[in-house]
Write a protein that holds these residues in place. Sequence first.
Motif, PDB file in Angstrom:
ATOM      1  N   UNK A  31       0.791  -1.227   0.000  1.00 42.35           N
ATOM      2  CA  UNK A  31       0.000   0.000   0.000  1.00 42.35           C
ATOM      3  C   UNK A  31       0.818   1.269   0.000  1.00 42.35           C
ATOM      4  N   UNK A  32       1.882   1.323   0.763  1.00 45.13           N
ATOM      5  CA  UNK A  32       2.683   2.547   0.832  1.00 45.13           C
ATOM      6  C   UNK A  32       3.872   2.527  -0.120  1.00 45.13           C
ATOM      7  N   UNK A  33       4.078   1.423  -0.808  1.00 40.35           N
ATOM      8  CA  UNK A  33       5.160   1.284  -1.778  1.00 40.35           C
ATOM      9  C   UNK A  33       4.615   0.421  -2.923  1.00 40.35           C
ATOM     10  N   UNK A  34       4.926   0.768  -4.170  1.00 41.10           N
ATOM     11  CA  UNK A  34       4.348   0.010  -5.290  1.00 41.10           C
ATOM     12  C   UNK A  34       5.055  -1.310  -5.594  1.00 41.10           C
ATOM     13  N   UNK A  35       5.665  -1.914  -4.577  1.00 41.27           N
ATOM     14  CA  UNK A  35       6.381  -3.175  -4.731  1.00 41.27           C
ATOM     15  C   UNK A  35       5.777  -4.163  -3.733  1.00 41.27           C
ATOM     16  N   UNK A  36       5.293  -5.315  -4.196  1.00 47.59           N
ATOM     17  CA  UNK A  36       4.678  -6.276  -3.271  1.00 47.59           C
ATOM     18  C   UNK A  36       5.709  -7.188  -2.596  1.00 47.59           C
ATOM     19  N   UNK A  37       5.287  -7.834  -1.542  1.00 48.48           N
ATOM     20  CA  UNK A  37       6.090  -8.887  -0.914  1.00 48.48           C
ATOM     21  C   UNK A  37       5.855 -10.157  -1.730  1.00 48.48           C
ATOM     22  N   UNK A  38       6.935 -10.810  -2.150  1.00 45.78           N
ATOM     23  CA  UNK A  38       6.827 -12.020  -2.979  1.00 45.78           C
ATOM     24  C   UNK A  38       7.714 -13.120  -2.410  1.00 45.78           C
TER      25      UNK A  38
END
Length: 186
Positions: A31-38
């Motif tokens: 939500x606060x960064x356009x990079x998801x946890x993967x």
Amino acid sequence: MTNQRTKKLTLAAMMTAILIVLGFFPGIPLGFIPVPIIIQNLGILLAIELLGTKYSFLSIGLFLVLALFGLPVLSGGRGGFAVFLGPTGGYLLGWLLVPFVLGTVLHILKQQQRLSWWLEFIIVVVAGVLFIDLIGSIWLSVQSHMPIGTALISNLAFLPGDIIKAGLAVFIARRLRKLPSLQTIF
């Protein structure tokens, strides 16, 4: 020697397949960064642990070429050239470069037979996880017009999970390297 090379290439292809399978798990948006946890970066670290610099670079490179050509192999079924130009592009570049950094350090310490579990874990975190996060943060900063400090701080959200993934990669690799049928390869 040719037999050994064939085994290594086969393992590199298998690691590419594992990276693709790990991509079936969708990313968790923060939500606060356009990079998801993967979870795919677990496979990246495992590939380097098992294959070394050259063959992990081939495996990860093949994986990224498949993604570049549009195959939905990245987390959540993403792929294509646009992904490499988006916010996650720096992390993908980090994946391609990390075999040289992490693989070289691990190789040197394995040759000296100085690689305890904890030392290997710390090296994977520093030369693997933090290297990828640094490259990713630099690209995120440039691509998203975000101050570099903000990009670096936002990456702290990934560290707990990445540390767990690094520990898993070390644990799995050390177990696989002990298998009698695989000792001649690793």
